[in-house]
Design a protein around this motif. Structure first.
Motif, mmCIF file in Angstrom:
data_model
loop_
_atom_site.group_PDB
_atom_site.id
_atom_site.type_symbol
_atom_site.label_atom_id
_atom_site.label_comp_id
_atom_site.label_asym_id
_atom_site.label_seq_id
_atom_site.Cartn_x
_atom_site.Cartn_y
_atom_site.Cartn_z
ATOM 1 N N SER A 60 5.506 23.975 6.926
ATOM 2 C CA SER A 60 5.810 24.361 8.306
ATOM 3 C C SER A 60 4.570 24.511 9.171
ATOM 4 O O SER A 60 4.679 24.686 10.391
ATOM 5 C CB SER A 60 6.606 25.672 8.319
ATOM 6 N N TYR A 61 3.367 24.411 8.580
ATOM 7 C CA TYR A 61 2.130 24.603 9.320
ATOM 8 C C TYR A 61 1.395 23.303 9.622
ATOM 9 O O TYR A 61 0.466 23.284 10.425
ATOM 10 C CB TYR A 61 1.197 25.538 8.558
ATOM 11 N N GLY A 62 1.757 22.216 8.932
ATOM 12 C CA GLY A 62 1.052 20.963 9.162
ATOM 13 C C GLY A 62 1.269 19.997 8.012
ATOM 14 O O GLY A 62 2.182 20.160 7.192
ATOM 15 N N SER A 63 0.423 18.971 7.942
ATOM 16 C CA SER A 63 0.591 17.931 6.925
ATOM 17 C C SER A 63 -0.761 17.387 6.499
ATOM 18 O O SER A 63 -1.772 17.560 7.171
ATOM 19 C CB SER A 63 1.463 16.795 7.461
ATOM 20 N N VAL A 64 -0.750 16.695 5.345
ATOM 21 C CA VAL A 64 -1.923 16.011 4.838
ATOM 22 C C VAL A 64 -1.444 14.712 4.193
ATOM 23 O O VAL A 64 -0.373 14.671 3.593
ATOM 24 C CB VAL A 64 -2.695 16.891 3.822
ATOM 25 N N THR A 65 -2.224 13.638 4.353
ATOM 26 C CA THR A 65 -1.855 12.332 3.830
ATOM 27 C C THR A 65 -2.807 11.944 2.720
ATOM 28 O O THR A 65 -4.028 12.085 2.845
ATOM 29 C CB THR A 65 -1.890 11.271 4.946
ATOM 30 N N SER A 66 -2.253 11.431 1.625
ATOM 31 C CA SER A 66 -3.062 11.038 0.476
ATOM 32 C C SER A 66 -3.806 9.746 0.753
ATOM 33 O O SER A 66 -3.554 9.045 1.743
ATOM 34 C CB SER A 66 -2.157 10.847 -0.747
ATOM 35 N N ILE A 67 -4.711 9.403 -0.156
ATOM 36 C CA ILE A 67 -5.317 8.075 -0.128
ATOM 37 C C ILE A 67 -4.254 7.045 -0.472
ATOM 38 O O ILE A 67 -3.184 7.381 -0.993
ATOM 39 C CB ILE A 67 -6.498 7.974 -1.111
ATOM 40 N N ALA A 68 -4.525 5.797 -0.179
ATOM 41 C CA ALA A 68 -3.576 4.727 -0.465
ATOM 42 C C ALA A 68 -3.871 4.077 -1.826
ATOM 43 O O ALA A 68 -5.032 3.926 -2.198
ATOM 44 C CB ALA A 68 -3.626 3.667 0.629
ATOM 45 N N VAL A 69 -2.795 3.752 -2.552
ATOM 46 C CA VAL A 69 -2.890 2.987 -3.778
ATOM 47 C C VAL A 69 -2.270 1.625 -3.506
ATOM 48 O O VAL A 69 -1.116 1.544 -3.061
ATOM 49 C CB VAL A 69 -2.161 3.687 -4.944
ATOM 50 N N VAL A 70 -3.006 0.561 -3.749
ATOM 51 C CA VAL A 70 -2.561 -0.783 -3.386
ATOM 52 C C VAL A 70 -2.052 -1.497 -4.612
ATOM 53 O O VAL A 70 -2.689 -1.513 -5.682
ATOM 54 C CB VAL A 70 -3.718 -1.583 -2.745
ATOM 55 N N SER A 71 -0.866 -2.119 -4.483
ATOM 56 C CA SER A 71 -0.310 -2.923 -5.574
ATOM 57 C C SER A 71 -0.415 -4.393 -5.229
ATOM 58 O O SER A 71 -0.572 -4.760 -4.069
ATOM 59 C CB SER A 71 1.166 -2.574 -5.788
ATOM 60 N N SER A 121 0.852 -1.192 0.000
ATOM 61 C CA SER A 121 0.000 0.000 0.000
ATOM 62 C C SER A 121 0.887 1.240 0.000
ATOM 63 O O SER A 121 1.748 1.393 0.876
ATOM 64 C CB SER A 121 -0.902 -0.016 1.235
ATOM 65 N N TYR A 122 0.662 2.117 -0.976
ATOM 66 C CA TYR A 122 1.484 3.314 -1.132
ATOM 67 C C TYR A 122 0.653 4.572 -0.908
ATOM 68 O O TYR A 122 -0.471 4.681 -1.405
ATOM 69 C CB TYR A 122 2.093 3.356 -2.542
ATOM 70 N N GLN A 123 1.227 5.493 -0.148
ATOM 71 C CA GLN A 123 0.623 6.806 0.009
ATOM 72 C C GLN A 123 1.723 7.808 0.321
ATOM 73 O O GLN A 123 2.866 7.437 0.599
ATOM 74 C CB GLN A 123 -0.457 6.800 1.096
ATOM 75 N N VAL A 124 1.363 9.085 0.250
ATOM 76 C CA VAL A 124 2.356 10.138 0.430
ATOM 77 C C VAL A 124 1.855 11.133 1.473
ATOM 78 O O VAL A 124 0.660 11.435 1.539
ATOM 79 C CB VAL A 124 2.669 10.849 -0.910
ATOM 80 N N VAL A 125 2.779 11.612 2.294
ATOM 81 C CA VAL A 125 2.499 12.657 3.265
ATOM 82 C C VAL A 125 3.111 13.959 2.747
ATOM 83 O O VAL A 125 4.311 14.007 2.433
ATOM 84 C CB VAL A 125 3.077 12.322 4.654
ATOM 85 N N VAL A 126 2.284 14.983 2.623
ATOM 86 C CA VAL A 126 2.743 16.294 2.163
ATOM 87 C C VAL A 126 2.768 17.232 3.364
ATOM 88 O O VAL A 126 1.772 17.336 4.097
ATOM 89 C CB VAL A 126 1.812 16.857 1.065
ATOM 90 N N ARG A 127 3.890 17.924 3.545
ATOM 91 C CA ARG A 127 4.060 18.778 4.713
ATOM 92 C C ARG A 127 4.511 20.163 4.316
ATOM 93 O O ARG A 127 5.131 20.367 3.269
ATOM 94 C CB ARG A 127 5.110 18.181 5.670
#
Length: 245
Positions: free
Chosen positions: A234-245, A226-232
């Protein structure tokens, strides 16, 4: 107009995702690139966003607007009434938009929303349609502050050319009278400056996978997961949905 606002807190500057990684599954032997598109809001451009100097800088089309106590993050909020139709609150100054640059409109609303008979939306541009504008409605966030349930409404707007446009808040109440209480109306230029990326496989950081894209050349069985990315920023972060291989 003078600025007298309390809206520059970290929560409004966190990144958000406008295009999630695509692909329901990845197959062994495929060469594929996962990508994410995220933006970070800049400083709020509007003055008197939290109505601490009353209705200065705002005009109404239909009905009377007035300030109320019990704002989202400050003393005041604004009441926008409706009686069997639309009422419009407009920022009195037109806003300059650069070509191809996304801008984020934000407002907090309570009272009369959400119900089946009432709605509250942001509208940027010419009422009745604007062929130069592209819009994206972002997911709404419900917050409980000061004993009230607030709905955070966000609209992303991008113009194909440099233009001047107006910012409107529309309230619709088709049956009987209704009113919408609004607060912290904002307009923010967005960009990718300051964003960092970290891709994860099965929740574990992938070394060196720190860009907006994650490329696979002939995917191997050992790379399934399962792959996903965290984008950050200096104010916080957001996590993408997961893509499953």
């Amino acid at each position: 107009f003078p600025s007298h606002d309390t809206v520059e807190n970290p929560g409004f500057r966190q990144p958000f995702i406008v295009a999630q990684p695509q692909g329901a599954s990845l197959l062994v032997g495929e060469s594929v690139t996962l990508s994410v598109q995220a933006l970070a809001p800049g400083l709020n451009i509007l003055a008197n966003s939290s109505f601490e100097v009353g209705t200065e800088g705002w005009t109404a089309n239909g009905g009377q607007i007035q300030t109320l106590s019990g704002g989202y993050a400050s003393e005041n909020s604004l009441q926008l009434p409706a009686n069997g139709g639309y009422r419009r609150l407009r920022y009195a100054q037109d806003l300059a938009m650069e070509a191809g640059v996304p801008y984020l409109a934000i407002a907090l609303g309570r009272g009369g929303y959400p119900t089946s008979n009432s709605s509250f939306d942001l509208w940027i541009g010419l009422l009745g349609g604007d062929t130069q504008m592209a819009y994206q409605e972002l997911p709404r966030t419900e917050r409980n502050v000061g004993g009230f349930s607030w709905s955070e409404v966000r609209t992303l707007a991008t113009s194909s050319t440099g233009v001047l446009r107006n910012l409107n808040l529309l309230h619709f109440s088709p049956f009987g009278e209704g009113s919408q209480v609004v607060d912290l109306v904002q307009w923010r230029r967005c960009g990718t400056e300051g964003l960092t990326y970290q891709w994860k496989k099965d929740g574990v950081d992938i070394p060196g996978a720190t860009s907006a894209q994650l490329a696979f050349s002939q995917l191997q069985t050992s790379q399934s997961g399962s792959y996903q990315v965290v984008v950050r920023n200096s104010y916080g972060s957001v996590t993408s949905i997961a893509v499953v291989s």
